[in-house]
Design a protein around this motif. Structure first.
Motif, mmCIF file in Angstrom:
data_model
loop_
_atom_site.group_PDB
_atom_site.id
_atom_site.type_symbol
_atom_site.label_atom_id
_atom_site.label_comp_id
_atom_site.label_asym_id
_atom_site.label_seq_id
_atom_site.Cartn_x
_atom_site.Cartn_y
_atom_site.Cartn_z
ATOM 1 N N GLN A 1 1.877 -9.876 1.544
ATOM 2 C CA GLN A 1 3.276 -8.920 1.702
ATOM 3 C C GLN A 1 4.738 -9.390 0.706
ATOM 4 O O GLN A 1 5.754 -8.438 0.264
ATOM 5 C CB GLN A 1 3.772 -9.586 3.024
ATOM 6 C CG GLN A 1 4.688 -8.859 3.758
ATOM 7 C CD GLN A 1 5.152 -8.207 5.152
ATOM 8 O OE1 GLN A 1 4.724 -9.279 6.038
ATOM 9 N NE2 GLN A 1 6.405 -8.212 4.965
ATOM 10 N N GLN B 1 6.339 -3.345 8.117
ATOM 11 C CA GLN B 1 6.496 -5.011 8.387
ATOM 12 C C GLN B 1 8.294 -5.289 8.059
ATOM 13 O O GLN B 1 8.243 -6.292 7.767
ATOM 14 C CB GLN B 1 5.860 -5.309 6.912
ATOM 15 C CG GLN B 1 3.703 -5.709 7.873
ATOM 16 C CD GLN B 1 3.100 -5.620 6.486
ATOM 17 O OE1 GLN B 1 3.367 -5.258 5.118
ATOM 18 N NE2 GLN B 1 1.900 -5.300 6.498
ATOM 19 N N GLU C 1 4.129 -5.399 -1.091
ATOM 20 C CA GLU C 1 4.949 -5.181 0.243
ATOM 21 C C GLU C 1 5.437 -3.341 0.559
ATOM 22 O O GLU C 1 6.815 -3.724 -0.480
ATOM 23 C CB GLU C 1 5.035 -5.647 1.004
ATOM 24 C CG GLU C 1 5.827 -4.480 2.217
ATOM 25 C CD GLU C 1 7.706 -4.353 2.612
ATOM 26 O OE1 GLU C 1 7.764 -4.042 2.999
ATOM 27 O OE2 GLU C 1 7.877 -5.131 2.050
ATOM 28 N N HIS D 1 2.082 -0.192 5.807
ATOM 29 C CA HIS D 1 3.255 -1.721 5.408
ATOM 30 C C HIS D 1 4.508 -1.275 6.345
ATOM 31 O O HIS D 1 4.907 -2.109 6.449
ATOM 32 C CB HIS D 1 3.538 -1.480 3.263
ATOM 33 C CG HIS D 1 2.453 -1.766 2.640
ATOM 34 N ND1 HIS D 1 2.354 -2.110 1.480
ATOM 35 C CD2 HIS D 1 1.089 -0.879 2.883
ATOM 36 C CE1 HIS D 1 1.462 -1.748 0.489
ATOM 37 N NE2 HIS D 1 0.462 -1.669 1.288
#
Length: 1123
Positions: A529, A573, A533, A570
């Motif tokens: 991430q 997140q 990300e 993504h």
């Protein structure tokens, strides 16, 4: 004392809190700016005077003296208070955050903390992140246009409700006024922190320039290549600054440019500061604050320095750097992206082939992902805010799909082989890092107790690790160890620390390596991430969709298009608990974009698949027998050695000529389509499914859905039904098309893992229903309408004749050319093709429509019976008295109408029987194992069996196309005709009299010149032979429903019909009847087709000699006609 400051804990908590406050400020700005989400009280016309007054007088608003301007708030004070509370509390969060940041920055200065990104990385990063987060919060606050109105309205409503101002209002109002010009106020605040901030930034002078290199230098250094040094391929990728290697370039540029903007005095006094600042300014025009909010760093810097004396050279530097970006920035980043596309592809191919290398080379993966992410985000924010320039093409990348695709592939590889990475690094930590750390600690000449405890715990924790933990799939958690290392960095970085970390760089290097290794064991997702990300694309939908469109136009990029919808995974997140309202909007936006991309990919793929199918269908059509006439004619001429007729046109190519190749490099249209299909299907290999905000998305289902819709449309379109001209394709032609499409479609499974059989079954089953799932007409409806409105309507008018000999309908010869030839649509092969196409379900629908037409005719017949009831009762009782019958017949009306309607019913039933026979043939061909038991069950039924059981078995047999003595569908239809006003006895009486009516009307058929029996057709030219079918099936259905003896009533009918036809022979009424013999045959047909009557019964009431003579007469005339 230094331990009690808890600098590490405060930095961690404040950074997390600051991110939440920043996202909250952004949400307030966006919701107030968007007309759809703007608070209703801000758009209320009645509130305008109050809002204007508050904005004008803020923050010193006289809530009592100018009550007239605030009347609207007074009237709705409780609603205003409730609506503005969340906004007011969010602004209070900013004050609270600011206070804590002030306190912590002052503490850091007081402790004279040491910062170096290469030594105490986590401590340094947390400090710089806090400064940037705080600055971003203040800038975002200043960008909220309605902040004064929101705060002022809340306080006004609060005072009107509780009688006093909110205690926090004066401070909040003062803060908003102070930050009207945020940069000026921020530079004043950070003046005292210049020394600390400058020292931190100068620690980047080794890291940032090394990362900020052009693609040529990356290429010459063979960056990210595992193949450049084969001998060192198994060596662990390790360096002194592990975390710096995958640190985001954008993050470093933001640190440098914003922090030097806040603490700008060193730019005039320190050459190193100036060089670092200028290098960062050449990195780009825009920096991200949060989401899609950007900072035009050159404009902001220029505006700030313009007002400060002695900064004219810095203003010139800013302009020079901006010009450098405009001229070179686009090309520089374009070349970087080009390099990264090749580097990621090579890296993925090597690691996919040898996943064991993911252990020693994990750092390479995170570096590759971080570098790629930096380039993607740079292009996104500059494309959205593109300035005017000479080379706008540098800000367009039609190969972005390639980069995104291989980023996703590398992420997938790390997840798939997570156990490999864990196994390697667990051994590395236990058998190498722990030993090195222990040696480093032993070589330290001073180690205080607190630090000693922490360092000893590190060694013991790492030494206790074993491979068995990985094999047993135990959960690892090193967050405590990493937090302790952050604490240790804070303890050892303050001035006069007992253990100054700057004096022990080896310890810092070892611990930084250990920190990275522990993250690869327990925090792979967190690392992925951090480095790759791309949730910010959720806030740039226009740019994101434009990138997709540009990539989809490139042939070589089609195989990478699936990366766009997968990037939508993504987006979940980037939410924050402090702003839950944002999540719903993000979820809808993410799903919309994801579905849009998948729909577009599916649309492109389905178009290519169906184009290939259409081409294959055309090739298949060339092999149809109807196209061979020319070839047969040419062969005949050659055999007879005749001169071929000369024609201007070029001779047609024979089927198969398209497969002959002189040069394989010459590609045909079919080659190009197959190549495109291969590319498009390759993109589905990226993943079978993925999750977007807890929604499981299966890409192939979108393709199947598109193919279902398109294939259904094509099948219906290929039927060529024209409502105006009543034209339609022959069922056999349509079946050939469907078979060509299905055969070609089956090849799709060799390209992509989809259940083509299920797809075809769904499509073809949909076509057996009256309407498809989208409410459109199917071929079942089209053919049902056509057969009813065109073929059977003309058959009822005797323009088309039912031909039992050939089992079809035949068009009569007329002066005008018919719109279609009935035999081309109703022979056995065509009806079998129809049964193949619409199946048992479709034929059931066709049958229901036919039965409906029959019931409407029966209703009219019953009306005629009721009109003539008295006469019919007398005729039934006096059928053996010729003179009486002749008188009664004169009183009888509508006899021709009765026979006409019975003929129509017979024609419909004859067509239905033909369709049922063809269905039986098809089912016996496809599933003989099912048909045999049904046939045995039908044959097992005897007259003694209960009628309900009989009808249920006959219903099963009828659905399979088998002929039954009693038609269950017709019985049900007769039952549905009974109304509440009529009793069973009345219905029974009407049924009996209807048979009488038909029987006494039969002689009138002999007067019709069209009642001639044709041996060629095996029936009469006006379809009266169908009356036999109508009488048998109607009588069986009516009397079965009424629970009466069918055989007895048919015997009575036979007796009455024989009597009236024998009177026709005696010619009592002295009327010439040309077709008497043809009508006699009708009586024989009734008996022959009936399962309830026999020849013995007929002979007992009608002399067989008359039938024999009748056959001789009609066959004799047939021979004469031919002669």
């Amino acid at each position: 004392m230094d331990y009690q400051q808890k600098l590490a804990e405060k930095l961690t908590i404040l950074n997390e809190r600051g991110n939440g406050v920043l996202i909250r400020m952004n949400y307030i700005k966006k919701s107030c700016a968007d007309p759809k989400t703007r608070p209703s009280f801000l758009t209320d016309k009645a509130m305008e005077p109050a809002i204007k007054y508050i904005n004008k007088k803020f923050p010193n608003i006289d809530f009592r003296g100018n009550i007239q301007n605030l009347n609207s708030i007074q009237r709705q004070k409780s609603e205003v208070l409730a609506a503005t509370t969340s906004y007011y509390d969010s602004f209070l969060d900013v004050i609270e955050f600011r206070d804590h940041v002030y306190e912590l920055l002052n503490t850091v200065d007081a402790c004279q903390c040491f910062f170096d990104i290469a030594i105490n990385f986590d401590f340094t990063r947390s400090y710089l992140d806090l400064i940037i987060t705080y600055t971003s919060v203040i800038i975002m606050l200043s960008r909220i246009e309605d902040k004064k109105a929101l705060v002022g309205m809340f306080n006004c409503a609060h005072e009107m409700t509780s009688g006093s101002s909110d205690p926090s209002y004066p401070r909040l109002g003062q803060m908003m006024v102070e930050y009207e010009n945020p940069w000026k106020k921020l530079t004043e605040e950070f003046g005292p922190h210049t020394r600390s901030v400058t020292a931190v930034l100068l620690s980047l002078k080794m890291v940032y320039p090394r990362r900020n290199l052009p693609a040529e230098q990356w290429r010459s250094a063979q960056l990210l290549s595992l193949l450049s040094a084969p001998a060192a391929m198994l060596d662990p990728a390790c360096c002194d600054t592990m975390a710096c290697e995958y640190l985001s370039m954008e993050v470093m540029e933001r640190w440098i440019t914003v922090c030097f903007l806040l603490c700008h005095s060193s730019l005039n006094t320190n050459q190193a500061s100036q060089e670092l600042w200028k290098m960062a300014l050449r990195g780009g025009l825009f920096l991200t604050l949060t989401r899609d909010e950007v900072l035009n760093i050159h404009k902001v810097s220029e505006d700030l320095f313009d007002g400060i004396k002695g900064y004219s050279k810095r203003v010139a530097d800013i302009k020079e750097c901006r010009e450098h970006v405009l001229v070179n920035g686009g090309a520089l980043h374009r070349e970087r992206r080009r390099f990264l596309r090749g580097a990621l592809k090579e890296l993925f191919n090597v690691l996919e082939d040898e996943p064991g290398l993911l252990g020693p080379k994990a750092l390479f993966v995170f570096m590759a992902l971080s570098f790629s992410r930096d380039e993607v985000l740079w292009l996104v924010r500059h494309s959205e805010n593109m300035p005017k320039m000479k080379t706008p093409e540098d800000y367009v990348d039609n190969q972005m799909a390639d980069l995104l695709f291989h980023m996703e592939k590398l992420r997938g590889l790390m997840r798939k082989y997570n156990h490999v990475v864990q196994r390697y690094h667990v051994q590395y930590l236990a058998q190498f890092d722990a030993l090195v750390l222990n040696d480093t600690i032993q070589n330290m000449y001073v180690c205080p107790e607190e630090e000693s405890v922490l360092l000893s715990s590190f060694v013991s924790t790492l030494s206790a690790l074993s491979v068995k933990q990985v094999e047993n799939k135990e959960e690892f958690d090193f967050r405590g160890l990493r937090l302790d290392w952050l604490r240790l960095q804070a303890y050892t970085s303050v001035n006069k620390a007992p253990l100054p970390l700057k004096d022990y760089p080896d310890l810092a290097k070892v611990m930084n390596v250990i920190q990275f290794h522990t993250r690869t064991v327990d925090s792979i997702e967190e690392l992925l991430q951090e480095t790759s990300e791309l949730s910010i694309l959720c806030f740039y939908p226009r740019v994101f969709e434009k990138m997709f469109i540009q990539s989809s136009e490139e042939m070589a990029m089609k195989r990478y298009l699936m990366s766009f919808p997968i990037v939508c995974t993504h987006f979940s997140q980037c939410g924050h608990p402090l702003c839950p309202e944002e999540t719903d909007a993000m979820e809808k936006k993410s799903l919309r974009m994801c579905v849009t991309f998948l729909e577009q990919i599916a649309k492109m793929t389905s178009s290519v698949v169906l184009e290939i199918c259409a081409e294959q269908c055309n090739l298949n059509d060339k092999l149809q027998p109807k196209h061979c006439a020319e070839s047969i004619s040419a062969a005949r001429h050659r055999k007879q050695k005749k001169q071929m007729p000369k024609k201007a046109e070029v001779q047609k190519e024979k089927p198969g000529a398209e497969s002959l190749r002189k040069d394989r490099t010459i590609t045909s249209n079919m080659d190009k389509m197959h190549m495109m299909l291969t590319e498009l299907c390759s993109t589905y290999s990226l993943c079978t499914d993925f999750i977007v905000f807890e929604h499981i998305v299966v890409p192939t289902e979108f393709l199947i859905s598109h193919l279902e819709i398109r294939l259904s449309e094509i099948i219906v379109r290929m039927a060529n039904y024209n409502q105006a001209t009543k034209e339609i394709a022959r069922p056999s032609d349509l079946l050939a098309v469907v078979r060509a499409y299905t055969a070609s479609m089956q090849s799709l499974s060799s390209y992509i893992n989809v259940d083509v059989t299920r797809l075809l079954k769904n499509v073809l089953l949909q076509q057996t229903q009256p309407l498809d799932p989208r409410g459109g007409q199917t071929i079942t409806t089209l053919y049902t309408n056509w057969f009813l409105e065109s073929l059977l309507r003309q058959a009822s008018n005797s323009l088309i004749v039912h031909c039992p000999t050939m089992h079809c309908f035949v068009s009569q010869t007329t002066e005008t050319e018919p719109a279609f030839r009935a035999e081309e649509f109703s022979d056995i092969s065509e009806l079998q093709a129809l049964a193949e196409l619409i199946g048992p379900y479709g034929l059931k629908f066709l049958s229901e429509n036919l039965i409906w037409h029959i019931t409407s005719q029966v209703s009219e017949l019953k009306k005629l019976v009721i009109e003539n009831m008295d006469v019919l009762v007398q005729m039934k009782n006096n059928f053996d008295k010729p003179e009486e019958m002749a008188n009664l017949k004169k009183r009888l009306t509508g006899g021709e109408n009765v026979l006409k309607r019975m003929t129509i019913i017979g024609v419909i039933l004859s067509f239905r029987a033909m369709a049922q026979d063809c269905l039986k043939d098809i089912l016996q061909k496809h599933c003989p194992y099912m048909m045999q038991p049904i046939e045995y069950l039908r044959d097992f039924i005897s007259p003694e069996v209960d009628i309900k059981v009989t009808l249920s078995v006959f219903q099963l047999a009828s659905a399979a196309g088998l002929t039954c003595d009693i038609d269950p569908a017709l019985v049900a239809a007769m039952g549905s005709m009974q109304t509440d006003n009529t009793s069973i006895d009345e219905e029974y009486k009407l049924s009996c009299l209807l048979l009488v009516y038909i029987a006494v009307s039969l002689p009138s058929l002999a007067l019709d010149p069209n009642s001639f029996y044709s041996r060629e057709h095996g029936g009469h030219n006006n379809n009266i032979h169908c009356i036999a079918t109508a009488i048998n099936q109607l009588a069986a259905a009516m009397f079965t429903f009424q629970n009466k003896d069918v055989e007895q009533h048919l015997r009575e009918f036979l007796l009455l019909a024989s009597s009236t036809l024998l009177q026709l022979g005696q010619n009592v009424e002295r009327i010439e009847s040309k077709n008497r013999e043809s009508v006699y045959l009708l009586l024989h047909m009734i008996v022959e087709e009936s399962p309830f009557l026999s020849q013995d019964m007929l002979e007992s009431c009608f002399p067989y000699v008359l039938l024999r003579n009748a056959y001789r007469e009609v066959y004799k005339s047939f021979i004469v006609t031919l002669g």
